[in-house]
Write an enzyme that holds these catalytic residues in place. Structure first.
Site, PDB file in Angstrom:
ATOM      1  N   CYS A  73     -14.137 -27.800  26.479  1.00 13.65           N
ATOM      2  CA  CYS A  73     -13.632 -26.980  25.118  1.00 13.65           C
ATOM      3  C   CYS A  73     -12.224 -26.758  24.961  1.00 13.65           C
ATOM      4  O   CYS A  73     -11.471 -26.024  26.259  1.00 13.65           O
ATOM      5  CB  CYS A  73     -14.363 -25.336  25.284  1.00 13.65           C
ATOM      6  SG  CYS A  73     -13.831 -24.476  24.185  1.00 13.65           S
ATOM      7  N   CYS A 183     -10.997 -30.219  19.020  1.00 16.03           N
ATOM      8  CA  CYS A 183     -12.188 -29.475  19.301  1.00 16.03           C
ATOM      9  C   CYS A 183     -13.334 -30.293  19.620  1.00 16.03           C
ATOM     10  O   CYS A 183     -13.421 -31.246  18.830  1.00 16.03           O
ATOM     11  CB  CYS A 183     -12.360 -28.720  17.933  1.00 16.03           C
ATOM     12  SG  CYS A 183     -14.076 -27.719  18.206  1.00 16.03           S
TER      13      CYS A 183
END
Ligand code: DGL
Length: 262
Positions: A73, A183
């Site tokens: 992440c 992302c």
């Protein structure tokens, strides 16, 4: 060799795009994937919250028997990687936006970065750009709402299309020829993103480089291999709600357990 699993975590199912690359490169590893869906999206949360949550998750994963940790992440890396590394004895690999390779690949001198608000506002990201791309035009586009809409409505939903039409306009206008998917949720909509870019434009995600880095790290620590490709999924949210989302994104059903890091 060491038969303990490698732990992988994300706010949700974005990290599965990284997990796919990890399993491809390292079929002799077992993986434990944790989706912190209770707190999705991370991208709108304060840095202090993400730091504390990241440290707690890493500690709990170590207690659960992980032999290494992949922070899958970008937002968690930006806010918490330093704190996690300082507090954990686990070998750690953390994803971050591929600004360096993008700068090397761009022919037009204009790159785009799509990421969460939290990632783009972080000091770590500012440093990445000033170190590797100060000589380029960098269009950094925050995409609030995109990660959770990919999960809740699906990659090819009208809701995702509407968000992308808005977020991609500045990148299309700047004629960026390399776009960083900063992302881990965004590779799920790579095709939809490519529609806004000139023919031949490149999209960069970080699954493959992270897999290579994990391989090097495990080898260096003497714990490479020893598993059998086993995969366990867990969520801090509701497994029943997540199940159809996993099926849609991963392409097959996988069992999911509820797990709360503590
Ligand atoms: N998948 C995460 C990332 O790579 C963030 C999504 C979210 O906002 O939770 O940044």
């Amino acid at each position: 060799m060491n038969s303990q699993p490698v732990a992988v975590f994300d706010s949700g199912l974005g990290g599965l795009t990284v997990l796919r690359a990890l399993r491809q490169r390292l079929p002799q590893e077992d993986f434990f994937y944790f989706a912190d869906t209770r707190f999705l999206p991370y991208g709108d949360r304060p840095e202090t919250f993400l730091r504390e949550r990241g440290v707690l998750i890493a500690e709990a994963l170590a207690r659960r028997g992980a032999k290494a940790l992949v922070i899958a992440c970008n937002t968690a890396t930006a806010a918490a990687a330093e704190a996690i590394r300082a507090s954990s004895a686990l070998p750690i690999v953390a994803v971050e936006p591929g600004v360096k390779p993008a700068a090397a690949l761009s022919k037009r001198g204009a790159i785009g970065v799509l990421a969460t608000t939290r990632t783009l506002q972080s000091e770590r990201f500012q440093r990445l750009v000033s170190t590797h791309a100060a000589h380029l035009r960098v269009v950094s586009q925050a995409c609030p709402g995109l990660a959770e809409t990919i999960e809740h409505a699906g990659p090819d939903s009208p809701e995702v299309a509407a968000l992308l039409a808005n977020f991609m306009a500045p990148l299309a206008e700047a004629e960026t020829d390399v776009v960083v998917l900063g992302c881990t949720h965004y590779p799920w909509v790579a095709r939809e993103i490519a529609r806004y870019l000139p023919e031949g434009a490149r999209l960069l995600d970080t699954g493959e480089p992270v897999a290579r880095q994990l391989e090097r790290l495990l080898l260096g620590k003497g714990v490479l291999g020893g598993g059998s490709g086993k995969l366990q999924l867990a969520t801090s949210g509701n497994p029943a709600t997540l199940m159809p989302v996993v099926r849609r994104l991963w392409g097959q059903s996988l069992p999911i357990e509820h797990w709360e890091p503590r």
